[in-house]
Enzyme design. Structure first.
Site, short mmCIF file in Angstrom:
data_model
loop_
_atom_site.label_atom_id
_atom_site.label_comp_id
_atom_site.label_asym_id
_atom_site.label_seq_id
_atom_site.Cartn_x
_atom_site.Cartn_y
_atom_site.Cartn_z
N ASP A 11 0.85 -1.23 0.05
CA ASP A 11 0.15 0.02 0.28
C ASP A 11 0.91 1.22 -0.01
O ASP A 11 2.14 1.24 0.18
CB ASP A 11 -0.83 -0.06 1.33
CG ASP A 11 -2.12 1.16 1.18
OD1 ASP A 11 -2.55 1.62 0.05
OD2 ASP A 11 -2.25 1.51 2.21
N SER A 12 0.17 2.62 -0.24
CA SER A 12 1.12 3.52 -0.04
C SER A 12 1.46 3.99 1.41
O SER A 12 2.32 4.67 1.70
CB SER A 12 0.20 4.71 -0.60
OG SER A 12 -0.81 4.75 0.21
N TYR A 43 -1.02 8.39 -2.64
CA TYR A 43 -1.41 8.19 -3.93
C TYR A 43 -2.69 8.60 -4.70
O TYR A 43 -2.97 8.78 -5.71
CB TYR A 43 -1.62 6.52 -4.15
CG TYR A 43 -0.45 5.54 -4.24
CD1 TYR A 43 0.95 6.13 -4.20
CD2 TYR A 43 -0.39 4.14 -4.54
CE1 TYR A 43 2.04 5.35 -4.02
CE2 TYR A 43 0.56 3.25 -4.35
CZ TYR A 43 1.66 3.85 -4.40
OH TYR A 43 3.10 3.27 -4.20
N GLY A 44 -3.41 8.82 -3.60
CA GLY A 44 -4.82 9.31 -4.04
C GLY A 44 -4.95 10.75 -4.82
O GLY A 44 -5.97 10.88 -5.61
N CYS A 75 -4.49 -1.78 -1.84
CA CYS A 75 -4.47 -0.48 -2.15
C CYS A 75 -5.70 -0.48 -3.29
O CYS A 75 -5.34 -0.72 -4.17
CB CYS A 75 -3.26 0.48 -2.55
SG CYS A 75 -3.61 2.06 -2.83
N ASN A 76 -6.81 0.32 -2.84
CA ASN A 76 -7.78 0.56 -4.00
C ASN A 76 -7.28 1.34 -5.22
O ASN A 76 -7.62 1.03 -6.40
CB ASN A 76 -9.01 1.22 -3.70
CG ASN A 76 -9.84 0.03 -2.60
OD1 ASN A 76 -10.64 -0.41 -3.10
ND2 ASN A 76 -9.56 0.10 -1.43
N THR A 77 -6.45 2.18 -4.85
CA THR A 77 -6.11 3.42 -5.95
C THR A 77 -4.85 2.63 -6.92
O THR A 77 -5.16 2.58 -8.12
CB THR A 77 -5.29 4.42 -5.26
OG1 THR A 77 -6.19 5.07 -4.15
CG2 THR A 77 -4.98 5.86 -6.50
N CYS A 189 -11.17 2.63 0.04
CA CYS A 189 -9.82 3.09 0.35
C CYS A 189 -9.41 2.20 1.35
O CYS A 189 -10.16 2.21 2.52
CB CYS A 189 -9.53 4.54 0.67
SG CYS A 189 -8.01 4.95 1.17
N THR A 190 -8.31 1.54 1.37
CA THR A 190 -7.82 0.62 2.52
C THR A 190 -7.72 1.32 3.71
O THR A 190 -7.75 0.77 4.84
CB THR A 190 -6.76 -0.35 2.11
OG1 THR A 190 -5.57 0.36 1.67
CG2 THR A 190 -7.17 -1.37 1.00
N HIS A 191 -7.44 2.63 3.62
CA HIS A 191 -7.06 3.33 5.04
C HIS A 191 -8.42 3.48 5.68
O HIS A 191 -8.38 3.65 7.07
CB HIS A 191 -6.59 4.92 4.61
CG HIS A 191 -5.30 4.92 4.50
ND1 HIS A 191 -4.68 4.39 3.30
CD2 HIS A 191 -4.02 5.22 5.21
CE1 HIS A 191 -3.48 4.55 3.26
NE2 HIS A 191 -2.96 5.27 4.47
N1 DGL Z 1 -4.93 3.01 0.70
C1 DGL Z 1 -4.97 3.47 -0.59
C2 DGL Z 1 -6.17 3.09 -1.24
O1 DGL Z 1 -6.73 2.04 -0.84
C3 DGL Z 1 -4.59 5.03 -0.88
C4 DGL Z 1 -4.38 5.89 -0.07
C5 DGL Z 1 -3.42 7.09 -0.59
O2 DGL Z 1 -2.07 6.96 -0.55
O3 DGL Z 1 -4.17 8.19 -1.04
O4 DGL Z 1 -6.84 3.69 -2.14
#
Ligand code: DGL
Length: 265
Positions: A11-12, A43-44, A75-77, A189-191
């Site tokens: 992930d990021s 990443y977003g 990470c979804n992004t 988003c996994t966060h």
């Molecule tokens: N956790 C990441 C996701 O699932 C992205 C978070 C980020 O870096 O913006 O999209």
């Protein structure tokens, strides 16, 4: 000889822990490597081109270094933009994380779903496609939030989160036309599952939250079925791609997920 190759999560930042957690619970003997691309975080707010160039190259280096049996792009992004590129570049199983719109549509009674992701994820054609295929009779409202990503990082680093910051972000969904009818939120988003307790408190009415974590855990278990695991897995490793001033503050949270060794790529 037992197969000591790890499962590598990527992930990021710390968001992928919401995917690693359910997988580790299902496969307690799996050796774990967790990679946070701190040099590329977040990443977003990046462009598609930046992510499509960065993620496959980095995962190539990581695969060489850690020899994983499987990689989870937690990470979804990164997944909605780069999954196909990564699969084309690497010769090992790659599991991606995509917005859980299908289970959300199955659960919604009001037929109104909120998709909360990063700005980069919610604008992807991949999301249009999931909505059309699995939620054709639903109103699917989307909101991209960079603030929730930062708040999840802050929470895991031990900082207090002001409830009004969460409310403000959720209002990005609820204040859209029809937003008051949302009864299921997709944490795309996994966060964001890391903030689920705070989000539940902020919503203040019945709301279901869905995310990809449990489904990915089942997928990893399926793909590694019949494989050998070490009787005593080594301590999990957390890898940052840049020396990160937050690594010390994150150490206790990482240890709660079994990640007791911290290193820099
Ligand atoms: N956790 C990441 C996701 O699932 C992205 C978070 C980020 O870096 O913006 O999209």
């Amino acid at each position: 000889m037992a197969d000591r190759r790890p499962v590598l999560f990527f992930d990021s930042g710390v968001g992928g822990l919401s995917v690693l957690g359910p997988t580790a619970a299902l496969l307690p003997q799996a050796p774990l490597v967790y990679v946070a691309d701190s040099a590329g975080f977040p990443y977003g707010t990046k462009t598609e081109a930046e992510i499509a160039a960065r993620v496959p190259a980095l995962l190539g280096r990581l695969a060489e270094r850690y020899d994983p049996r499987l990689i989870v792009i937690a990470c979804n992004t990164a997944s909605t933009i780069a999954l196909q590129h990564v699969r084309a570049a690497l010769d090992l199983p790659i599991v991606g994380t995509v917005p859980a719109i299908k289970p959300a549509a199955e659960a919604s009674r009001t037929r109104t779903i909120g998709v909360l992701g990063t700005a980069a994820t919610v604008r992807q054609p991949y999301v249009d496609d999931l909505a059309a295929r699995f939620a054709g009779d639903c109103t699917v409202l989307r909101h991209g939030s960079a603030a929730l990503v930062e708040l999840a990082e802050a929470k895991l680093a031990g900082q207090a989160i002001a409830p009004e910051r969460i409310t403000e972000e959720l209002n990005g969904l609820f204040h859209q036309p029809g937003g008051e009818r949302i009864d299921v939120i997709v944490n795309a988003c996994t966060h964001f599952p890391l903030l689920e307790a705070e989000m539940r408190a902020a919503v203040g009415r019945a709301m279901s939250f869905v995310d990809g974590g449990p489904g990915i855990a089942r997928r990893v278990a399926h793909l590694t079925q019949g494989q050998d695991w070490p009787a005593e897995p080594p301590p999990g490793r957390a890898v940052f791609t840049a020396r990160d001033h937050r690594a010390d503050a994150l150490a206790p949270a990482l240890a709660r997920y079994g990640l007791r060794r911290i290193e820099t790529l």
